[in-house]
Motif scaffolding. Structure first.
Motif, short mmCIF file in Angstrom:
data_model
loop_
_atom_site.label_atom_id
_atom_site.label_comp_id
_atom_site.label_asym_id
_atom_site.label_seq_id
_atom_site.Cartn_x
_atom_site.Cartn_y
_atom_site.Cartn_z
N ASN A 122 43.25 37.16 40.21
CA ASN A 122 43.10 37.25 38.76
C ASN A 122 41.62 37.33 38.39
O ASN A 122 41.21 38.14 37.55
CB ASN A 122 43.74 36.03 38.10
CG ASN A 122 44.18 36.29 36.67
OD1 ASN A 122 45.23 35.83 36.23
ND2 ASN A 122 43.38 37.02 35.92
N ARG A 165 51.71 41.35 36.31
CA ARG A 165 52.03 40.27 37.25
C ARG A 165 53.44 39.73 37.04
O ARG A 165 54.21 39.60 38.00
CB ARG A 165 51.01 39.13 37.08
CG ARG A 165 51.27 37.94 37.98
CD ARG A 165 50.34 36.77 37.66
NE ARG A 165 50.67 35.61 38.45
CZ ARG A 165 50.17 34.40 38.25
NH1 ARG A 165 49.29 34.20 37.28
NH2 ARG A 165 50.54 33.38 39.02
N SER A 202 45.35 34.06 32.73
CA SER A 202 44.63 35.33 32.78
C SER A 202 43.43 35.34 31.83
O SER A 202 42.34 35.80 32.18
CB SER A 202 45.56 36.49 32.45
OG SER A 202 46.44 36.75 33.51
N SER A 258 49.46 40.19 42.99
CA SER A 258 49.55 38.84 42.44
C SER A 258 50.97 38.52 41.99
O SER A 258 51.47 37.41 42.21
CB SER A 258 48.58 38.69 41.26
OG SER A 258 48.69 37.41 40.68
#
Length: 272
Positions: free
Chosen positions: A21, A39, A74, A201
């Motif tokens: 990230n 993601r 994020s 991810s």
């Protein structure tokens, strides 16, 4: 030996979420919210495939907590280093779960409260100007929101009859919620490597990582699972320094040690 290897692989996957990230969002390859959307979508597809059935009825509230975690996580990594972010997340999750247990009527031992207080003191130390670990308060608060989301999500997950099915359903339900958060700004410009890091991810370090964690957790037991998770911020700090050139001041190292000591006191069982 096999259990140890699988457990280590899971901890590396958890730490890798922070590194991926940070590399994608902090490196300007993709905006924070599109990263979260890709993601969660990739994770939902992988978890649905692993569940070998389209998940049935899902509870809206756990999906909402998952969305809070994904979005806050994020957004925080636009400014935080990967290791510091993982440390704030891990400590915040433990404090949240302790508070949830107390509100649920449980009576945790006193050492857990002392540990939570010590971890919070360490987190406060990270915010001090001399620590040079957190560039500003807002990113730390965003990661704190992510910790709150993941802690509440974990508390809700304890009642799941089929954890894999429940996780797949929650990821699927969280996908449109994260998409709604992306609507005002859109996806923006995404570099090819930004797509790759977000998909890895979601599909690998989140989807497969969570599925593997559910597989090894019953064999580990609560005590060893708590000890294993203590390695996640350490792995993220070390990998961030080696792979991404992140550096910690002496004040930040001391604050990190205080946080980890507090989390260890709060989560590890007392030896008889």
């Amino acid at each position: 030996m096999r259990l140890l290897a699988l457990s280590a692989l899971v901890m590396v996957a958890f730490a890798a979420n922070s590194l991926l990230n940070r590399a994608a969002v902090g490196g300007g390859l993709i905006e924070a919210l599109p990263f979260a959307l890709i993601r969660v979508t990739a994770g939902a597809l992988v978890l649905a495939a692993l569940a070998r059935a389209w998940p049935g009825r899902a509870n809206l509230l756990p999906a909402l907590w998952l969305t809070l975690y994904l979005v806050g996580f994020s957004l925080a990594y636009r400014a935080l280093d990967s290791g510091i972010g993982a440390l704030i997340l891990f400590a915040g999750v433990q404090v949240t779960m302790l508070a949830g247990a107390v509100m649920g009527g449980e009576q945790p031992p006193a050492r857990r409260f002392w540990g939570a207080g010590l971890a919070l003191a360490g987190l406060a130390g990270l915010l001090l100007p001399g620590a040079d670990a957190v560039p500003a308060l807002p990113p730390a608060l965003l990661m704190g929101a992510a910790a709150l989301g993941w802690g509440l999500y974990s508390l809700a997950g304890r009642r799941a009859a089929d954890p894999l099915q429940a996780t797949a359903a929650n990821f699927l339900l969280a996908t449109p919620m994260v998409a709604l958060a992306c609507l005002p700004a859109g996806l923006g410009d995404i570099a090819p490597m930004g797509w790759v890091l977000a998909i890895v991810s979601g599909a690998v370090t989140s989807g497969l990582g969570y599925a593997l964690w559910y597989a090894v957790l019953p064999q580990l037991g609560a005590a060893r699972a708590a000890a294993a998770q203590l390695t996640v911020p350490v792995i993220a700090l070390a990998a961030g320094a080696m792979l991404m050139g992140e550096r910690l001041s002496s004040g930040a190292v001391l604050a990190c040690a205080v946080v980890l000591a507090g989390v260890a006191l709060a989560t590890l069982p007392r030896r008889r």
